[in-house]
Design a protein around this motif. Sequence first.
Motif, PDB file in Angstrom:
ATOM      1  N   GLU A  49       0.832  -1.205   0.000  1.00  0.00           N
ATOM      2  CA  GLU A  49       0.000   0.000   0.000  1.00  0.00           C
ATOM      3  C   GLU A  49       0.867   1.255   0.000  1.00  0.00           C
ATOM      4  OE1 GLU A  49      -3.385   2.110   2.861  1.00  0.00           O
ATOM      5  OE2 GLU A  49      -2.933  -0.037   3.076  1.00  0.00           O
ATOM      6  N   ALA A  50       1.939   1.239   0.806  1.00  0.00           N
ATOM      7  CA  ALA A  50       2.841   2.387   0.861  1.00  0.00           C
ATOM      8  C   ALA A  50       3.560   2.581  -0.476  1.00  0.00           C
ATOM      9  CB  ALA A  50       3.858   2.201   1.987  1.00  0.00           C
ATOM     10  N   LEU A  51       3.965   1.470  -1.087  1.00  0.00           N
ATOM     11  CA  LEU A  51       4.638   1.567  -2.383  1.00  0.00           C
ATOM     12  C   LEU A  51       3.691   2.104  -3.445  1.00  0.00           C
ATOM     13  CD1 LEU A  51       7.100   1.060  -4.158  1.00  0.00           C
ATOM     14  CD2 LEU A  51       6.344  -1.314  -4.423  1.00  0.00           C
ATOM     15  N   ALA A  52       2.439   1.618  -3.440  1.00  0.00           N
ATOM     16  CA  ALA A  52       1.456   2.100  -4.411  1.00  0.00           C
ATOM     17  C   ALA A  52       1.181   3.589  -4.207  1.00  0.00           C
ATOM     18  CB  ALA A  52       0.168   1.293  -4.295  1.00  0.00           C
ATOM     19  N   ALA A  53       1.126   4.020  -2.944  1.00  0.00           N
ATOM     20  CA  ALA A  53       0.895   5.445  -2.660  1.00  0.00           C
ATOM     21  C   ALA A  53       2.050   6.293  -3.173  1.00  0.00           C
ATOM     22  CB  ALA A  53       0.699   5.654  -1.161  1.00  0.00           C
ATOM     23  N   TRP A  54       3.270   5.789  -2.971  1.00  0.00           N
ATOM     24  CA  TRP A  54       4.445   6.533  -3.450  1.00  0.00           C
ATOM     25  C   TRP A  54       4.444   6.632  -4.972  1.00  0.00           C
ATOM     26  CZ3 TRP A  54       8.966   4.296  -5.917  1.00  0.00           C
ATOM     27  CH2 TRP A  54       9.997   5.218  -6.118  1.00  0.00           C
ATOM     28  N   LEU A  55       4.075   5.546  -5.656  1.00  0.00           N
ATOM     29  CA  LEU A  55       4.049   5.560  -7.118  1.00  0.00           C
ATOM     30  C   LEU A  55       3.023   6.546  -7.663  1.00  0.00           C
ATOM     31  CD1 LEU A  55       4.404   1.738  -7.835  1.00  0.00           C
ATOM     32  CD2 LEU A  55       6.088   3.524  -8.348  1.00  0.00           C
ATOM     33  N   GLY A  56       2.054   6.904  -6.839  1.00  0.00           N
ATOM     34  CA  GLY A  56       1.042   7.862  -7.268  1.00  0.00           C
ATOM     35  C   GLY A  56       1.415   9.308  -7.019  1.00  0.00           C
ATOM     36  N   THR A  57       2.592   9.542  -6.435  1.00  0.00           N
ATOM     37  CA  THR A  57       3.052  10.907  -6.183  1.00  0.00           C
ATOM     38  C   THR A  57       3.966  11.370  -7.313  1.00  0.00           C
ATOM     39  OG1 THR A  57       4.991  10.165  -4.931  1.00  0.00           O
ATOM     40  CG2 THR A  57       2.930  10.527  -3.698  1.00  0.00           C
ATOM     41  N   PRO A  58       4.109  12.693  -7.515  1.00  0.00           N
ATOM     42  CA  PRO A  58       5.018  13.180  -8.564  1.00  0.00           C
ATOM     43  C   PRO A  58       6.464  12.787  -8.246  1.00  0.00           C
ATOM     44  CG  PRO A  58       3.542  14.926  -7.810  1.00  0.00           C
ATOM     45  CD  PRO A  58       3.393  13.791  -6.846  1.00  0.00           C
ATOM     46  N   PRO A  59       7.242  12.360  -9.242  1.00  0.00           N
ATOM     47  CA  PRO A  59       8.649  12.031  -8.989  1.00  0.00           C
ATOM     48  C   PRO A  59       9.466  13.291  -8.756  1.00  0.00           C
ATOM     49  CG  PRO A  59       8.198  11.906 -11.331  1.00  0.00           C
ATOM     50  CD  PRO A  59       6.866  12.152 -10.656  1.00  0.00           C
ATOM     51  N   ARG A  60      10.534  13.139  -8.030  1.00  0.00           N
ATOM     52  CA  ARG A  60      11.464  14.260  -7.875  1.00  0.00           C
ATOM     53  C   ARG A  60      12.103  14.575  -9.223  1.00  0.00           C
ATOM     54  NH1 ARG A  60      14.900  12.171  -2.597  1.00  0.00           N
ATOM     55  NH2 ARG A  60      13.154  12.093  -1.113  1.00  0.00           N
ATOM     56  N   PRO A  61      12.537  15.813  -9.424  1.00  0.00           N
ATOM     57  CA  PRO A  61      13.239  16.132 -10.679  1.00  0.00           C
ATOM     58  C   PRO A  61      14.490  15.265 -10.812  1.00  0.00           C
ATOM     59  CG  PRO A  61      12.658  18.140  -9.506  1.00  0.00           C
ATOM     60  CD  PRO A  61      12.375  17.004  -8.567  1.00  0.00           C
ATOM     61  N   PRO A  62      14.870  14.895 -12.035  1.00  0.00           N
ATOM     62  CA  PRO A  62      16.088  14.099 -12.213  1.00  0.00           C
ATOM     63  C   PRO A  62      17.301  14.821 -11.630  1.00  0.00           C
ATOM     64  CG  PRO A  62      14.828  14.184 -14.255  1.00  0.00           C
ATOM     65  CD  PRO A  62      14.192  15.170 -13.324  1.00  0.00           C
ATOM     66  N   SER A  63      18.183  14.073 -11.024  1.00  0.00           N
ATOM     67  CA  SER A  63      19.413  14.633 -10.480  1.00  0.00           C
ATOM     68  C   SER A  63      20.570  13.730 -10.881  1.00  0.00           C
ATOM     69  CB  SER A  63      19.342  14.759  -8.952  1.00  0.00           C
ATOM     70  OG  SER A  63      19.148  13.501  -8.352  1.00  0.00           O
ATOM     71  N   VAL A  64      21.769  14.275 -10.837  1.00  0.00           N
ATOM     72  CA  VAL A  64      22.951  13.526 -11.251  1.00  0.00           C
ATOM     73  C   VAL A  64      23.979  13.556 -10.130  1.00  0.00           C
ATOM     74  CG1 VAL A  64      24.847  13.392 -12.905  1.00  0.00           C
ATOM     75  CG2 VAL A  64      22.571  14.111 -13.675  1.00  0.00           C
ATOM     76  N   GLU A  65      24.492  12.402  -9.757  1.00  0.00           N
ATOM     77  CA  GLU A  65      25.605  12.323  -8.827  1.00  0.00           C
ATOM     78  C   GLU A  65      26.827  11.939  -9.651  1.00  0.00           C
ATOM     79  OE1 GLU A  65      26.887   9.551  -5.100  1.00  0.00           O
ATOM     80  OE2 GLU A  65      24.917  10.514  -5.014  1.00  0.00           O
ATOM     81  N   PHE A  66      27.677  12.920  -9.932  1.00  0.00           N
ATOM     82  CA  PHE A  66      28.722  12.753 -10.937  1.00  0.00           C
ATOM     83  C   PHE A  66      29.985  13.427 -10.413  1.00  0.00           C
ATOM     84  CE2 PHE A  66      29.313  13.153 -15.875  1.00  0.00           C
ATOM     85  CZ  PHE A  66      30.565  12.600 -15.768  1.00  0.00           C
ATOM     86  N   GLU A  67      30.776  12.680  -9.644  1.00  0.00           N
ATOM     87  CA  GLU A  67      31.972  13.258  -9.035  1.00  0.00           C
ATOM     88  C   GLU A  67      32.951  13.770 -10.091  1.00  0.00           C
ATOM     89  OE1 GLU A  67      35.849  11.796  -6.554  1.00  0.00           O
ATOM     90  OE2 GLU A  67      33.910  10.944  -5.946  1.00  0.00           O
ATOM     91  N   GLY A  68      33.026  13.055 -11.209  1.00  0.00           N
ATOM     92  CA  GLY A  68      33.942  13.498 -12.261  1.00  0.00           C
ATOM     93  C   GLY A  68      33.633  14.905 -12.736  1.00  0.00           C
ATOM     94  N   MET A  69      32.333  15.251 -12.836  1.00  0.00           N
ATOM     95  CA  MET A  69      31.976  16.595 -13.288  1.00  0.00           C
ATOM     96  C   MET A  69      32.315  17.637 -12.230  1.00  0.00           C
ATOM     97  SD  MET A  69      30.952  18.058 -15.963  1.00  0.00           S
ATOM     98  CE  MET A  69      30.194  16.714 -16.894  1.00  0.00           C
ATOM     99  N   VAL A  70      32.193  17.279 -10.955  1.00  0.00           N
ATOM    100  CA  VAL A  70      32.611  18.199  -9.897  1.00  0.00           C
ATOM    101  C   VAL A  70      34.107  18.458 -10.007  1.00  0.00           C
ATOM    102  CG1 VAL A  70      32.788  18.529  -7.397  1.00  0.00           C
ATOM    103  CG2 VAL A  70      30.743  17.443  -8.368  1.00  0.00           C
ATOM    104  N   ARG A  71      34.868  17.410 -10.328  1.00  0.00           N
ATOM    105  CA  ARG A  71      36.315  17.580 -10.498  1.00  0.00           C
ATOM    106  C   ARG A  71      36.620  18.473 -11.704  1.00  0.00           C
ATOM    107  NH1 ARG A  71      39.849  13.268  -8.246  1.00  0.00           N
ATOM    108  NH2 ARG A  71      38.630  12.149  -6.668  1.00  0.00           N
ATOM    109  N   VAL A  72      35.809  18.355 -12.768  1.00  0.00           N
ATOM    110  CA  VAL A  72      35.985  19.240 -13.919  1.00  0.00           C
ATOM    111  C   VAL A  72      35.763  20.691 -13.498  1.00  0.00           C
ATOM    112  CG1 VAL A  72      34.983  19.925 -16.133  1.00  0.00           C
ATOM    113  CG2 VAL A  72      35.438  17.505 -15.664  1.00  0.00           C
ATOM    114  N   LEU A  73      34.706  20.924 -12.731  1.00  0.00           N
ATOM    115  CA  LEU A  73      34.386  22.284 -12.307  1.00  0.00           C
ATOM    116  C   LEU A  73      35.461  22.879 -11.397  1.00  0.00           C
ATOM    117  CD1 LEU A  73      30.571  21.838 -11.634  1.00  0.00           C
ATOM    118  CD2 LEU A  73      31.620  23.167 -13.483  1.00  0.00           C
ATOM    119  N   LEU A  74      36.181  22.019 -10.687  1.00  0.00           N
ATOM    120  CA  LEU A  74      37.227  22.483  -9.774  1.00  0.00           C
ATOM    121  C   LEU A  74      38.626  22.290 -10.352  1.00  0.00           C
ATOM    122  CD1 LEU A  74      35.809  21.057  -6.420  1.00  0.00           C
ATOM    123  CD2 LEU A  74      35.761  23.434  -7.193  1.00  0.00           C
ATOM    124  N   ALA A  75      38.712  22.007 -11.649  1.00  0.00           N
ATOM    125  CA  ALA A  75      39.999  21.651 -12.256  1.00  0.00           C
ATOM    126  C   ALA A  75      41.017  22.782 -12.201  1.00  0.00           C
ATOM    127  CB  ALA A  75      39.796  21.212 -13.709  1.00  0.00           C
TER     128      ALA A  75
END
Length: 208
Positions: free
Chosen positions: A74-100
């Motif tokens: 029931e909890a899983l079904a309720a969660w599936l009926g909610t809006p998803p969070r916006p896509p996000s990226v966990e990308f350490e390599g890109m953080v390293r690029v930004l701090l290069a």
Amino acid sequence: MSRSCSFSLCAHDWSAYQLAEQLGRGVAELWPSADRGRYAVLNRLAELGYVATRQELTGKRARTIYSITPAGREALAAWLGTPPRPPSVEFEGMVRVLLADQGSLDDLRATLQQTRESALANRDMFARYAAYISATGGTFPERRHLFALANTFMIGHYDHILPWTEWAEQQIADWPDTVTPASTNEAQVRDMLAPGREVWEHDHPDGA
């Protein structure tokens, strides 16, 4: 992680080890936080009444088997009926690029090379999953149509990263360091930003 556990348990009962193994088959790449505390969260789900446990013997050793409860479904079904969070990226390599600019050009080149190698390995992993599901139906044949949707996304994700690393290596090939190109390579920087500007101008023709 709790949603990922519910996802795996909703079609099959698993031991903690089996559940961790299932979550390791591509879920961690899609949802990195699912790979953290993968064992501890089972106790939390049990406390909430979302999973039930039973003991089974494997040889002389007992193991705990987890199964989803009606409340968990029931909890899983309720969660599936909610809006998803916006896509996000966990990308350490890109953080390293930004701090290069705080490191060397060799550091930046190594980051791009390692990012490419990782993307190749992960793309190969999802390609193997696709071949396995196509040939056998996979662990959950009743869900293969959904795995096909996700698998295609992940292949495309890594297909995007691979040419980007090659393009980035070409861009920095003539840089003397990671600091001065901000002022000495202004034309190049504008060319690199051109695709983004074109998207903006297309989507906002009035400049707003």
